[in-house]
Enzyme design. Sequence first.
Site, mmCIF file in Angstrom:
data_model
loop_
_atom_site.group_PDB
_atom_site.id
_atom_site.type_symbol
_atom_site.label_atom_id
_atom_site.label_comp_id
_atom_site.label_asym_id
_atom_site.label_seq_id
_atom_site.Cartn_x
_atom_site.Cartn_y
_atom_site.Cartn_z
ATOM 1 N N PRO A 155 0.801 -1.229 0.000
ATOM 2 C CA PRO A 155 0.000 0.000 0.000
ATOM 3 C C PRO A 155 0.832 1.276 0.000
ATOM 4 C CG PRO A 155 -0.047 -0.985 2.170
ATOM 5 C CD PRO A 155 0.750 -1.915 1.308
ATOM 6 N N CYS A 156 1.465 1.545 -1.128
ATOM 7 C CA CYS A 156 2.336 2.717 -1.210
ATOM 8 C C CYS A 156 1.533 4.013 -1.148
ATOM 9 C CB CYS A 156 3.165 2.657 -2.487
ATOM 10 S SG CYS A 156 2.175 2.505 -3.971
ATOM 11 N N HIS A 157 0.221 3.930 -1.401
ATOM 12 C CA HIS A 157 -0.593 5.152 -1.345
ATOM 13 C C HIS A 157 -0.766 5.633 0.094
ATOM 14 C CE1 HIS A 157 -3.322 1.738 -0.784
ATOM 15 N NE2 HIS A 157 -4.074 2.549 -0.081
#
Length: 149
Positions: free
Chosen positions: A113-115
Amino acid sequence: MALNEGACRFGLWWVHVAWADDVVHRVRFAKTGEEGAVPPVVRRYIAGQRVDPASLQSTAAADHAPFAAIYRAVREVGYGSTATYGAIAAQAGTSPRVVGTAMKRNPTPLVIPCHRIVARDGIGGFTPDIGIKRALLRMEAGERRIFSR
DNA sequence: CAGTGTTCAGGAT
DNA sequence: ATCCTGAACACTG
């Protein structure tokens, strides 16, 4: 099980997924696509349900030592919460800029989950479109109108 | 070597 | 308080 590929609509974008069983090989955002099979948890997540695609596995950084620690740390930030590039860097024993580079090259967004990784003051970046990151964060925050605002 | 999805300290407005 | 710089950071191509 063989390698699967499919796409799912997300606002103006399409989420393309390539996976086998519960290990995801690639996730890609594109402006075009066609409805097809994607892992159930991804489809429900995109539909706004409170499920976390980070429950899947990723092939990312399997042999890439410097990024492996970063991706591991990123996966620990849960649905609806965020961490800064600096915080991830400290946990992974590297520098904030490397975290940024690792996020940009993340082959499986959503699963990793880089967001959820934001700048110290501000939202940080996102490839291919910052609007996707905004939409995801708003969605996880529980807002119903996640597009264009 | 230049370039990053950063961050921090310092200084001027 | 906000808006510049400049520099350090740990990699990558």
